[in-house]
Design an enzyme around this catalytic site. Structure first.
Site, mmCIF file in Angstrom:
data_model
loop_
_atom_site.group_PDB
_atom_site.id
_atom_site.type_symbol
_atom_site.label_atom_id
_atom_site.label_comp_id
_atom_site.label_asym_id
_atom_site.label_seq_id
_atom_site.Cartn_x
_atom_site.Cartn_y
_atom_site.Cartn_z
ATOM 1 C CG ASP A 84 0.621 -42.738 8.027
ATOM 2 O OD1 ASP A 84 1.585 -42.655 7.241
ATOM 3 O OD2 ASP A 84 -0.554 -42.928 7.651
ATOM 4 C CG ASP A 110 1.909 -35.673 3.918
ATOM 5 O OD1 ASP A 110 2.439 -35.208 2.893
ATOM 6 O OD2 ASP A 110 0.713 -36.016 3.975
ATOM 7 C CG ASN A 232 1.655 -46.771 4.523
ATOM 8 O OD1 ASN A 232 2.645 -47.484 4.693
ATOM 9 N ND2 ASN A 232 1.592 -45.535 4.967
#
Length: 300
Positions: A84, A110, A232
């Site tokens: 993540d 990200d 999430n």
């Protein structure tokens, strides 16, 4: 049950017009509690480890991820492993290269903090590498906030840009900025449900809601109905854990065995996970008659 893939869990959520919960693990106790909570709910879930969590473990991703794989593989619940919020190029490359050996089937790239064009370029390059290793890839457009500063109500994911971004990066899911923010300790976010619906129509991949710890039950149900397929959750688990520890230590100032208060924290996380998984399941039932039809474009 053997580990399942994130792709399989997301496909199931799409078929049910529902969502799958994705929980952040920081310690071994998080992992144990998350898996227990998912089992108690009779659900499935994504177990995810963030770049920040790996930094906490001195940038060594293997111990925690191997623990995740071992515990999840022994569970009766279908669980996948996910990387993540990976930003660091070296960790992205390492995570992709070692994913198969660690039981990981997906990664979130990200680059949302970068300018729009750079976000596309960096995400596309990483997604191409991840896809070559068989990984499902999540990207992010529109800064969700809560990490590097306050979340501005003006920062939202634009549907037109979202369409271009998905096409330009070949990602498999899109994390969107629709009003939630990371690290919120109260459910006070104002979610733009209409924007979620417009984003769902604009893109060909499932949508992801980050910062869900700050979203009320009502808004979470509405977000699922509007098209969110991955939810999430991280901070809510940490709040439950630390509150349980704090209460135990206040009530028992002479306690020195960490197993006593860590057990309380672990149990608190498990209860929180069970509640969230059941909430999502209830949302599926309650909103089935009003959910938009999922077109073929949403198939993975």
């Amino acid at each position: 049950m053997a580990l399942v893939t994130t792709l399989g869990l997301i496909e199931g959520a799409i078929t049910r017009h529902s969502a799958i919960a994705s929980f952040n693990a920081v310690t071994l106790e998080h992992v144990e509690a998350i898996v227990e909570g998912v089992e108690q709910a009779g659900s499935g879930a994504i177990l995810q480890v963030s770049e920040n969590a790996i930094g906490f473990h001195k940038r060594n991703m293997r111990p925690l991820l191997l623990a995740c794989a071992s515990i999840a593989s022994s569970s009766s619940a279908p669980i996948s492993l996910h990387l993540d919020h990976f930003q660091d190029p070296a960790l992205i490359s390492q995570g992709i290269a070692e994913a198969a050996g660690l039981g990981v089937s997906s990664i979130m790239i990200d680059a949302a903090h970068q300018p729009y064009v750079s976000n596309i370029e960096l995400t596309q390059k990483a997604a191409e590498l991840a896809h070559s290793h068989g990984l499902w890839v999540e990207g992010e457009l529109g800064e969700i906030g809560g990490k590097n500063g306050a979340h501005s109500p003006l920062v939202r994911t634009d549907p037109g840009e979202a369409h271009e971004y998905v096409e330009g990066t070949s990602i498999d899911a899109l994390a969107v900025a629709v009003g939630s923010s990371h690290a919120m300790t109260s459910a006070s976010a104002s979610i733009d449900v209409d924007l979620i619906a417009r984003l769902e129509r604009a893109v060909s991949v499932p949508l992801v809601l980050h910062g869900s710890s700050g979203v009320s039950d009502t808004d979470l149900r509405a977000a699922v109905a509007a098209g969110i397929r991955k939810i999430n959750v991280g901070t809510a688990l940490n709040v439950a854990f630390t509150e349980a520890l704090r209460n135990r230590l206040i009530d028992g100032p002479t306690i020195h065995d960490p197993r006593v208060y860590i057990t309380d924290g672990r149990d608190a996380i498990a209860r929180t996970v069970t509640r969230i998984c059941r909430l999502i399941a209830e949302s599926t039932h309650e909103h089935r008659s009003v959910l938009p039809v999922v077109n073929a474009k949403n198939s993975l």
